[in-house]
Design an enzyme around this catalytic site. Structure first.
Site, PDB file in Angstrom:
ATOM      1  N   CYS A 198     -77.107  27.278  89.929  1.00 41.89           N
ATOM      2  CA  CYS A 198     -77.700  27.450  88.598  1.00 41.89           C
ATOM      3  C   CYS A 198     -77.163  26.433  87.601  1.00 41.89           C
ATOM      4  O   CYS A 198     -77.923  25.748  86.926  1.00 41.89           O
ATOM      5  CB  CYS A 198     -77.437  28.856  88.072  1.00 41.89           C
ATOM      6  SG  CYS A 198     -78.348  30.078  89.004  1.00 41.89           S
ATOM      7  N   HIS A 199     -75.851  26.358  87.470  1.00 42.34           N
ATOM      8  CA  HIS A 199     -75.288  25.448  86.479  1.00 42.34           C
ATOM      9  C   HIS A 199     -74.160  24.607  87.068  1.00 42.34           C
ATOM     10  O   HIS A 199     -73.332  24.071  86.349  1.00 42.34           O
ATOM     11  CB  HIS A 199     -74.814  26.223  85.250  1.00 42.34           C
ATOM     12  CG  HIS A 199     -75.903  27.057  84.651  1.00 42.34           C
ATOM     13  ND1 HIS A 199     -76.039  28.395  84.916  1.00 42.34           N
ATOM     14  CD2 HIS A 199     -76.944  26.736  83.862  1.00 42.34           C
ATOM     15  CE1 HIS A 199     -77.113  28.863  84.293  1.00 42.34           C
ATOM     16  NE2 HIS A 199     -77.683  27.880  83.651  1.00 42.34           N
ATOM     17  N   GLY A 200     -74.099  24.536  88.415  1.00 43.23           N
ATOM     18  CA  GLY A 200     -73.201  23.589  89.081  1.00 43.23           C
ATOM     19  C   GLY A 200     -71.721  23.928  89.051  1.00 43.23           C
ATOM     20  O   GLY A 200     -70.900  23.076  88.732  1.00 43.23           O
ATOM     21  N   PRO A 237     -69.028  24.975  84.811  1.00 44.41           N
ATOM     22  CA  PRO A 237     -68.904  25.767  83.583  1.00 44.41           C
ATOM     23  C   PRO A 237     -68.308  27.163  83.759  1.00 44.41           C
ATOM     24  O   PRO A 237     -68.002  27.815  82.762  1.00 44.41           O
ATOM     25  CB  PRO A 237     -70.353  25.874  83.098  1.00 44.41           C
ATOM     26  CG  PRO A 237     -71.174  25.764  84.329  1.00 44.41           C
ATOM     27  CD  PRO A 237     -70.422  24.876  85.269  1.00 44.41           C
ATOM     28  N   TYR A 265     -82.387  27.344  75.498  1.00 45.27           N
ATOM     29  CA  TYR A 265     -81.661  27.302  76.778  1.00 45.27           C
ATOM     30  C   TYR A 265     -80.903  25.985  76.890  1.00 45.27           C
ATOM     31  O   TYR A 265     -79.749  25.956  77.341  1.00 45.27           O
ATOM     32  CB  TYR A 265     -82.671  27.454  77.918  1.00 45.27           C
ATOM     33  CG  TYR A 265     -82.057  27.677  79.282  1.00 45.27           C
ATOM     34  CD1 TYR A 265     -81.255  28.786  79.533  1.00 45.27           C
ATOM     35  CD2 TYR A 265     -82.302  26.796  80.331  1.00 45.27           C
ATOM     36  CE1 TYR A 265     -80.720  29.007  80.774  1.00 45.27           C
ATOM     37  CE2 TYR A 265     -81.767  27.005  81.584  1.00 45.27           C
ATOM     38  CZ  TYR A 265     -80.973  28.111  81.815  1.00 45.27           C
ATOM     39  OH  TYR A 265     -80.450  28.317  83.051  1.00 45.27           O
TER      40      TYR A 265
END
Lengths: 438, 179
Positions: B143-145, B158, A295
């Site tokens: 989650c991933h900004g 992203p 991950y």
């Protein structure tokens, strides 16, 4: 491979059976009499641990499936029902859930053993590749199993991981809908994951059979990396290694039991005790610990490279990190198998192990600041180890001289030890010579 | 004679090849239903359109509807949010789109989009007043900004694409058909 059996049935019924189906002969050859190097150490016992873990997961899983309901309305409650109401369900469910973690712990030791002692080198390439396939199947199985309790982490883990396939150009979205059986993760997804989670362990068992078959063609490797040269180098598998393996299995079960009885949820995530909600994403989505290094590598790619965007790039890196293991036998061309005789290889190997643990830590951190930079460095070393370091080492490294045989290496070790002792005691050489030559 | 038999495909070779070909087609035809059953079924597809009543959504408020199991973000945008969205130069965007391309002409106060982050499918925050709206006063995916602006365009992080617009049309000033 039929030469090492001393099975001579005298009983007429056994003889009759043996002439028609040599099942007992086969078992005796491969499970009892199989000649095994006499110098293999404790790192070699984890294959047996893994075999036991697979059996345990299958048995506990079959029992759990008798009480579990694969439906989004009832799945979460049925798992709680197992834990609270079903007789011994608390222990069976915990054994299965903790068992997945212990299974991966054992497989990582088993794989690092292979990496250090060059177990992937000729003539064991197929054996190694089958192992990588088992590892991939294990990851798929554990991922789908984690979705079944239908908590928040189950749901969002399933969403994020299936979404990985949407990165494939052109056919990404059709594939995504095909995998999910809908536009989002929903009841059809849960149903098929249950079905496949039940199926895959049996496929794993079949590949394990091939793995052992491929092992029994050249026989076991050993810490010296020197092949077996005579009967004096080996001992029969039973009782020497059945007992050694059993001892390790017992030791392995001590922490396993501690988790099951005292901390069954410590390896999980609290959010998974909230029922799945398709409209609210948890603030932090974290996979199970054993998937974290991969991950971390998925997230490390946050930049576009030529025509490959960040999302596709991350997916390529994540899958590549496992697929690269398949071609490892052809990347590391060093003739010396064992890391014990490779002075330059050793530090790079241990750095690789540390790097893997760092990636595991980073996979659980937020994707920001120093963590992103470290993830990129870790990913670069992971691939650099296989693609640059190992091929170069094979060319420039001068390995230490190998012992002539397994028996010789044991005698050498014994003599060196005796010599050291003699020096301390100030005794002469003559007596030691006599002992060593025995 | 013997060489002749070897080189020229005869009647029997032809029969072998055609038999194998028919067998392969038959096997493929038998396998296809087993594969296709995994695709979205009739009940999933049947929920393909909804009618959303937007009359009660106050200025500046956001409401989430459900369409095909997915969250649909409907935001009643303030004049300031519209002006901000229009003021951004296209060069500053990851997936360039004008504000006009994101809404229906004449209804530009209504921004209607699928509330699923285009990165890995999380639901971005920013619908409720208590949630973070990100650096561009739109939505923020935890989650991933990924940061989305007040026209749902990806501005930082992203995610590769803007929030996806569902097919929809205004039946009246207060009723939208989605799907």
């Amino acid at each position: 491979m039929s030469s090492h059996s001393n099975y001579n049935p005298t009983n007429p019924v056994e003889k009759w059976f043996d002439e028609r189906l040599p099942l007992i002969r086969f078992s005796k050859e491969h499970l009892m009499d199989f000649p095994t190097p006499k110098n293999i150490n404790y790192w070699w016992t984890f294959g047996a641990v893994l075999a036991i873990m697979l059996v345990m997961q299958i048995i506990t899983g079959i029992v759990l499936a008798m009480n579990y309901v694969p439906n989004i309305e009832m799945a979460f409650d049925s798992v709680e029902h197992i834990r609270r109401n079903v007789n011994y369900g608390r222990i069976i469910q915990a054994t299965h859930a903790v068992g997945a973690s212990m299974f991966f712990f054992a497989v990582y030791i088993h794989m690092f053993r292979g990496l250090y002692y060059g177990s992937y080198k000729a003539p064991r390439e197929i054996l190694w590749i089958l192992g990588v396939i088992i590892f991939l199947l294990m990851m798929a199985t554990s991922f789908m199993g984690y979705v079944l309790p239908w908590g928040q982490m189950s749901y969002w883990g399933a969403t994020v991981i299936t979404n990985v396939f949407s990165a494939i150009p052109l056919v990404g979205t059709p594939i995504l809908e095909f995998l999910r059986g809908g536009f989002v993760v929903d009841n059809p997804t849960l149903n098929r994951f249950f079905s496949l989670h039940y199926l895959l362990p049996f496929i794993i068992a079949a590949v394990v059979a091939l793995h052992i078959w491929a092992l029994h063609v050249p026989g076991n490797g050993n810490p010296t990396g020197v092949e077996v040269k005579s009967k004096a180098d080996t001992v029969p598998f039973h009782p020497y290694y059945t007992m050694k393996d059993l001892f390790v299995i017992v030791v392995f079960f001590i922490p396993f039991a501690w988790f099951v009885f005292f901390a069954p949820d410590i390896l999980g995530h609290a959010d998974n005790y909230i029922r799945a909600n398709p409209f609210i994403t948890p603030a932090k989505i974290v996979p199970e610990w054993y998937l974290l290094p991969f991950y971390a590598m998925l997230r490390a790619v946050d930049f576009d490279l030529f025509f490959i965007n960040a999302k596709l790039g991350g997916v390529i890196v994540m899958f590549g990190s496992i697929l690269i293991l398949m071609v490892l036998p052809w990347l590391d061309k060093s003739k010396t198998r064992s890391g014990n005789f490779r002075p330059m290889f050793k530090p790079f190997f241990w750095l690789f192990v540390l790097n893997f643990m760092m990636l595991m830590y980073l996979g659980a951190q937020a994707a920001e600041g120093i963590y992103v930079i470290l993830s990129k460095v870790g990913t670069a070393y992971y691939f650099g180890y296989f693609l640059i370091i190992l091929p170069i080492l094979a060319r420039i490294e001068t390995p230490k001289p190998l012992p002539n045989s397994i028996s010789q290496s044991i005698l050498d070790k014994y003599e060196a030890k005796a010599l050291k002792q003699a020096k301390i005691q100030g005794n002469g050489n003559s007596e030691i010579q006599g002992k060593g030559g025995k | 004679m013997a060489t002749n038999v070897k080189n020229d495909p005869n009647r029997r070779d032809f029969l072998y090849v055609t038999t194998a070909a028919v067998g392969a087609v038959g096997a493929a035809a038998a396998v296809w239903p087993l594969i296709d059953q995994m695709n979205p079924d009739a009940t999933v597809k049947a929920l393909a359109s909804i009618e959303a009543d937007i009359s009660s959504i106050e200025l500046g408020q956001s409401v989430t509807f459900k369409w095909r199991g997915q969250p649909i973000f409907v935001r009643h945008r303030t004049p300031k949010e519209i002006a901000d969205a229009k003021a951004v130069p296209l060069e500053d965007m990851i997936d360039p789109a004008t504000d006009a391309e994101r809404v229906t002409a004449g209804y530009e106060q209504w921004l209607i989009q699928i509330g699923i982050c285009t990165h890995l499918g999380c639901v971005p925050q920013g619908q409720k007043p208590s949630e973070p709206k990100g650096e561009f006063n739109g939505w923020f995916c935890p989650c991933h900004g990924s940061h989305y602006d007040s026209a749902g365009r990806i501005r930082k992080g992203p995610a590769p694409k803007n929030l996806v617009l569902p097919p929809y049309e205004f039946m009246s000033d207060t009723l939208v058909k989605i799907g």
